[in-house]
Write a protein that holds these residues in place. Structure first.
Motif, PDB file in Angstrom:
ATOM      1  N   ASP A 259     113.273  18.278  12.134  1.00 50.30           N
ATOM      2  CA  ASP A 259     113.078  17.017  11.421  1.00 50.30           C
ATOM      3  C   ASP A 259     113.575  17.039   9.978  1.00 50.30           C
TER       4      ASP A 259
ATOM      5  N   GLN B 269     109.488  22.039  14.860  1.00 44.07           N
ATOM      6  CA  GLN B 269     109.555  20.622  14.499  1.00 44.07           C
ATOM      7  C   GLN B 269     109.980  20.450  13.046  1.00 44.07           C
TER       8      GLN B 269
ATOM      9  N   ARG C 189     111.958  10.225  16.527  1.00 45.39           N
ATOM     10  CA  ARG C 189     110.849  10.456  15.605  1.00 45.39           C
ATOM     11  C   ARG C 189     110.440   9.209  14.835  1.00 45.39           C
TER      12      ARG C 189
END
Length: 567
Positions: A391, A387, A289
């Motif tokens: 994250d 996500q 990421r």
């Protein structure tokens, strides 16, 4: 030796003892100054110096134990305070502080006995009576707890704390009106009693008085601006009033107060599963990421701990931390270092093709109420929510079975999650009726460890859905949820049917009731909607190893627990 010589020698001996006593008194005075100013290491050094001079100094043993307690070293605290009691067993405050340490070690019966011993020596030790009542309440001995708080109020009718504690106990006895009466009396006596404001707000919310509850939570925060739980409940009140932005702001303020404080890591060990997860997540954020704000010292310390874990007993669930590691972890371990966006979706988060009438009909025709719904979310909502979970460094609760939790009050709140929760309620009024969201969380699992034990939840309707791709699940007939077709008895409460120690009792109850399991296999984007009073547990897990393949389930609880339905 003549009489004069003997008198002179006795005088010298007495003078030596006097000097020793004076030296010990001076050391103790200095130690207390350090202790009272939270310089615990310096205080401990002086207490040990006293004990090197006077090994039977009961106060030094007690205070050394108290310093250990204040640093979270409960076994050491117990050892020193017990030694102090051997030297002076009639000190009620020794017994009181020993009980506190025993509580931290979950040695409930011993703690109760020590409180009772302190009270036997000092019958008007109201702080001991209060703690005894609180511990009895925690042990579900509610009538005895009421008796303890009543004893306090008989001696100290103006004790706002005792009125508040009695209110909490009455609420757990399902006497909401009595609880509200006690909270209001506590606030009459002490208008700045933050806990009483917060507890009053919770009770009022359960009765549907949302505006009054909102005001109570605001007053709790005014009394104590750092009161995280009050911010959380204020967020729920705003959510119920459909003021979403205010709700999100409160949930995030709650999370910041609990996590973004950079306080030292006080624990002496941490769960191996937490080390493994956090290191996997930081590696993923960095490599996949492009996240750069992770402090290098944090990752380096986790890597060092991970290497040590490989050399330790595999059956151990935790790994010890030394002082250097605690210092290195401090700025980051409790911090929400990264939060991914998960915004509302203008076209809606729920699958628009869901057959609402058919789903509601299935729910009400089943007994007990257990159904599953596939393809719950739109692809966009599913991707965004997953996500966010991958994250965001919000996974701060670790559990014995190796899974990690993120809660609404601790960082899990995001606009998309609240949108999903509200769309479920409004799209399926036949299921959710008047029930509003009361809690939400996500659990993330280790592929090598089992999931949640058998339990029930204190709400009306439970929605549990999964967001990890099906390719991660290596056993397509398992990996989901097992729901038993018998409800928890009305007299059992949340703490009773969620206590690990009560697993045998729960299984015995299910066996006696001839309960049958309903097994729902894992599927991505599958939701199980069921009566939250039903016992349930995670099914056997066999998932691929790897961070992105960790099983993630999301739970939404609606409404407050209802009495068992009879048919």
């Amino acid at each position: 030796m003549n009489r004069t010589d003997r008198r002179r020698q006795g005088h010298h001996r007495l003078s030596g003892q006097t000097r020793k006593a004076q030296h010990v008194s001076a050391l103790l005075a200095d130690a207390l100054v350090h202790h009272q100013n939270h310089r615990l290491q310096q205080a401990e050094t002086l207490y040990r110096q006293i004990l090197s001079i006077a090994p039977d100094h009961a106060d030094a043993h007690h205070l050394l134990g108290l310093a250990a307690y204040q640093q979270g070293e409960y076994p050491r605290a117990i050892e020193h305070i017990q030694h102090a009691l051997q030297l002076n067993p009639r000190k009620p405050h020794f017994l009181f502080n020993l009980a506190l340490a025993l509580e931290k070690e979950k040695r409930w019966a011993e703690a109760l006995e020590r409180y009772r011993q302190a009270i036997a020596i000092h019958p008007h030790y109201m702080e001991a009576w209060n703690n005894l009542g609180n511990l009895l309440r925690e042990q579900r001995r509610l009538d005895e707890a009421v008796e303890a708080f009543t004893r306090v109020l008989k001696a100290q009718p103006a004790s706002a704390d005792a009125h508040n504690n009695l209110g909490v106990t009455l609420k757990e006895k399902r006497d909401s009106d009595g609880a509200i009466r006690e909270y209001r009396e506590a606030l009459r006596l002490n208008p700045s009693h933050a806990e009483a404001h917060n507890n009053l707000g919770i009770a009022l919310m359960e009765q549907g008085h949302i505006d009054d509850a909102l005001s109570a939570f605001q007053q709790a925060i005014a009394s104590r601006p750092s009161y995280a739980h009050a911010y959380y409940h204020l967020g729920l009140a705003y959510l119920w009033k459909e003021q979403i932005e205010h709700a999100l702001a409160c949930f995030w303020r709650s999370a910041e107060l609990q996590h973004n404080h950079r306080k030292p890591v006080s624990v002496r060990s941490i769960a191996k599963s937490r080390v493994k997860h956090d290191l996997e997540q930081l590696t993923y954020l960095h490599l996949q990421r492009g996240v750069t704000e992770i402090p290098p010292a944090y990752r380096k310390t986790l890597e060092s701990l991970a290497q040590r874990i490989h050399r330790t007993d595999p059956s151990a669930m935790t790994v010890a931390l030394d002082a250097r590691e605690r210092e290195a972890l401090a700025p980051s371990f409790n911090q929400i270092l990264h939060r991914a966006p998960a915004e509302r979706i203008s076209e809606g988060a729920l699958n628009p093709h869901l057959d609402v009438s058919a789903i509601e009909a299935r729910y009400h025709s089943s007994y007990p109420e257990i159904i599953y719904v596939d393809h719950l979310l739109t692809e966009r909502a599913l991707t965004s929510l997953r996500q966010f979970c991958l994250d965001s460094t919000i996974w701060k609760r670790d559990y014995q079975n190796g899974y990690l939790g993120a809660f609404l009050a601790e960082g899990f709140a995001c606009p998309l999650l609240l949108q999903i929760a509200e769309e479920l309620r409004t799209r399926f009024p036949g299921i959710f009726r008047q029930h509003r969201l009361v809690q939400a969380w996500a659990f993330k699992y280790d592929s090598e460890l089992r999931g949640l034990n058998l339990h029930a939840d204190a709400s009306a309707v439970n929605v549990n859905f999964w967001i990890t791709p099906d390719t991660a699940n290596l056993d397509h007939e398992r990996g989901g949820l097992v729901v038993w077709d018998k409800e928890a008895p009305d007299e059992w409460d949340f703490k009773m049917f969620n206590d690990e120690r009560n697993q045998p009792m729960i299984r015995k109850f299910l066996e006696e009731q001839q309960a049958q399991p309903v097994r729902i296999p894992y599927r991505q984007n599958r939701a199980i909607i069921f009566n939250s009073n039903l016992f349930h547990e995670t099914d056997t897990l066999v998932f691929r190893a790897g961070y992105e393949d960790r099983r993630i389930n999301i739970t939404l609880l609606y409404g407050y627990r209802q009495k068992r339905s009879l048919r």
